[in-house]
Motif scaffolding. Structure first.
Motif, PDB file in Angstrom:
ATOM      1  N   ILE A  23     -26.533  58.495 -52.086  1.00  0.00           N
ATOM      2  CA  ILE A  23     -26.816  57.808 -51.023  1.00  0.00           C
ATOM      3  C   ILE A  23     -26.202  55.528 -51.031  1.00  0.00           C
ATOM      4  O   ILE A  23     -25.908  54.862 -50.749  1.00  0.00           O
ATOM      5  CB  ILE A  23     -28.625  56.773 -51.271  1.00  0.00           C
ATOM      6  CG1 ILE A  23     -28.838  58.620 -49.960  1.00  0.00           C
ATOM      7  CG2 ILE A  23     -28.810  56.299 -49.329  1.00  0.00           C
ATOM      8  CD1 ILE A  23     -28.001  59.127 -48.867  1.00  0.00           C
ATOM      9  N   THR A  24     -26.317  55.374 -52.500  1.00  0.00           N
ATOM     10  CA  THR A  24     -25.913  54.155 -52.769  1.00  0.00           C
ATOM     11  C   THR A  24     -25.503  53.529 -53.149  1.00  0.00           C
ATOM     12  O   THR A  24     -24.674  52.468 -52.353  1.00  0.00           O
ATOM     13  CB  THR A  24     -27.064  53.843 -54.844  1.00  0.00           C
ATOM     14  OG1 THR A  24     -28.523  54.328 -54.810  1.00  0.00           O
ATOM     15  CG2 THR A  24     -26.590  52.625 -55.611  1.00  0.00           C
ATOM     16  N   GLN A  26     -22.629  55.282 -50.608  1.00  0.00           N
ATOM     17  CA  GLN A  26     -22.235  54.673 -49.581  1.00  0.00           C
ATOM     18  C   GLN A  26     -23.303  53.562 -48.709  1.00  0.00           C
ATOM     19  O   GLN A  26     -22.186  53.512 -47.937  1.00  0.00           O
ATOM     20  CB  GLN A  26     -23.538  56.195 -48.375  1.00  0.00           C
ATOM     21  CG  GLN A  26     -22.875  57.897 -49.429  1.00  0.00           C
ATOM     22  CD  GLN A  26     -23.331  58.598 -48.239  1.00  0.00           C
ATOM     23  OE1 GLN A  26     -23.707  58.558 -47.392  1.00  0.00           O
ATOM     24  NE2 GLN A  26     -24.064  59.813 -48.996  1.00  0.00           N
ATOM     25  N   MET A  27     -24.545  53.302 -49.198  1.00  0.00           N
ATOM     26  CA  MET A  27     -24.619  51.823 -48.792  1.00  0.00           C
ATOM     27  C   MET A  27     -23.826  50.665 -49.155  1.00  0.00           C
ATOM     28  O   MET A  27     -23.600  49.959 -48.282  1.00  0.00           O
ATOM     29  CB  MET A  27     -25.904  52.050 -49.038  1.00  0.00           C
ATOM     30  CG  MET A  27     -27.664  52.687 -48.937  1.00  0.00           C
ATOM     31  SD  MET A  27     -28.988  52.336 -49.276  1.00  0.00           S
ATOM     32  CE  MET A  27     -29.191  51.229 -49.316  1.00  0.00           C
ATOM     33  N   GLN A  30     -20.539  50.837 -46.888  1.00  0.00           N
ATOM     34  CA  GLN A  30     -21.266  49.891 -45.980  1.00  0.00           C
ATOM     35  C   GLN A  30     -21.185  48.815 -45.935  1.00  0.00           C
ATOM     36  O   GLN A  30     -20.459  47.647 -44.928  1.00  0.00           O
ATOM     37  CB  GLN A  30     -22.335  50.454 -44.966  1.00  0.00           C
ATOM     38  CG  GLN A  30     -22.595  52.030 -44.870  1.00  0.00           C
ATOM     39  CD  GLN A  30     -24.225  52.197 -44.523  1.00  0.00           C
ATOM     40  OE1 GLN A  30     -24.229  51.975 -43.760  1.00  0.00           O
ATOM     41  NE2 GLN A  30     -24.435  53.269 -45.157  1.00  0.00           N
ATOM     42  N   GLU A  31     -21.477  48.751 -46.720  1.00  0.00           N
ATOM     43  CA  GLU A  31     -21.595  46.114 -47.456  1.00  0.00           C
ATOM     44  C   GLU A  31     -20.422  46.161 -47.128  1.00  0.00           C
ATOM     45  O   GLU A  31     -20.213  45.442 -46.556  1.00  0.00           O
ATOM     46  CB  GLU A  31     -22.933  46.299 -48.305  1.00  0.00           C
ATOM     47  CG  GLU A  31     -23.620  46.411 -47.972  1.00  0.00           C
ATOM     48  CD  GLU A  31     -25.213  46.227 -49.266  1.00  0.00           C
ATOM     49  OE1 GLU A  31     -24.312  46.163 -50.694  1.00  0.00           O
ATOM     50  OE2 GLU A  31     -26.056  47.110 -49.100  1.00  0.00           O
ATOM     51  N   ASN A  75     -23.646  56.541 -41.882  1.00  0.00           N
ATOM     52  CA  ASN A  75     -25.325  56.437 -42.606  1.00  0.00           C
ATOM     53  C   ASN A  75     -25.899  57.092 -41.931  1.00  0.00           C
ATOM     54  O   ASN A  75     -26.473  57.706 -42.191  1.00  0.00           O
ATOM     55  CB  ASN A  75     -25.817  54.940 -41.521  1.00  0.00           C
ATOM     56  CG  ASN A  75     -27.537  54.790 -41.946  1.00  0.00           C
ATOM     57  OD1 ASN A  75     -27.878  54.428 -42.862  1.00  0.00           O
ATOM     58  ND2 ASN A  75     -28.063  54.371 -41.118  1.00  0.00           N
TER      59      ASN A  75
END
Length: 143
Positions: A23-24, A26-27, A30-31, A75
Motif C-alpha cells: 500500500i505504501t 501504491q501511495m 499516486q503522489e 487507490n
C-alpha cells in the motif's frame, strides 16, 4: 520501478506490478502522479521524443484531471487501460489536417453506507464497493 513500453501490454504490466506492491508503494506512486503527470509518465514508460513533446503540449487542466483519475483508479485498484493507435507506419502518413487526440473515460460507481439505518447494530458489517474502469485513448482525428 522499471520502465514499461507505452502500449496496452506495458500499461497492464505496470498495473499488475503496482497492484501486487505494498500500500505504501501504491501511495507513493499516486503522489508522484499527482505531483507531475509529465514526470511520472517519463519515469514509468519508454517514450519517444515526439511523445514527450506531445505530453508537454497537453493543457495543464487536462493533465491535472487525468492525474486525479489515475490516482483514484490506483487507490481503488480499478483497471486502467490504454487504447492507443499503434500502427506507426500508418500514423506517420496522416494528412496535415489531422490532430492527435487524447481523452479518457472513467466509469466509477460507488456505493456507500448512507442507506444503513441509524438504529443498525454498531458491529453490523456493510459493503463499500467501488467499481470502475479508466480508459485512456490516444488517436488521430481529421479536422
Amino acid at each position: 520501478m522499471k520502465k514499461y513500453p507505452f502500449d496496452s501490454s506495458g500499461v497492464a504490466q505496470w498495473l499488475a506490478k503496482l497492484y501486487s506492491a505494498t500500500i505504501t508503494s501504491q501511495m507513493m506512486e499516486q503522489e508522484h502522479i499527482l505531483l507531475s503527470l509529465h514526470s511520472w509518465l517519463i519515469s514509468r514508460f519508454d517514450l519517444s521524443e515526439d511523445q514527450i513533446a506531445y505530453i508537454t503540449a497537453l493543457s495543464e487542466d487536462f493533465k491535472s484531471n487525468l492525474a486525479h483519475e489515475i490516482a483514484f483508479a490506483i487507490n481503488n485498484q480499478s483497471p486502467i487501460s490504454l487504447d492507443k493507435q499503434t500502427d506507426e507506419k500508418r500514423s506517420g502518413t496522416w494528412a496535415r489536417d489531422s490532430v492527435k487526440v487524447t481523452e479518457y473515460e472513467s466509469t466509477n460507481t460507488q456505493s456507500d453506507a448512507s442507506d444503513i439505518a441509524p438504529e443498525s447494530a454498531i458491529g453490523q458489517q456493510f459493503n463499500r464497493n467501488l467499481d470502475g474502469h479508466l480508459i485512456i485513448r490516444i488517436y488521430y482525428k481529421l479536422l
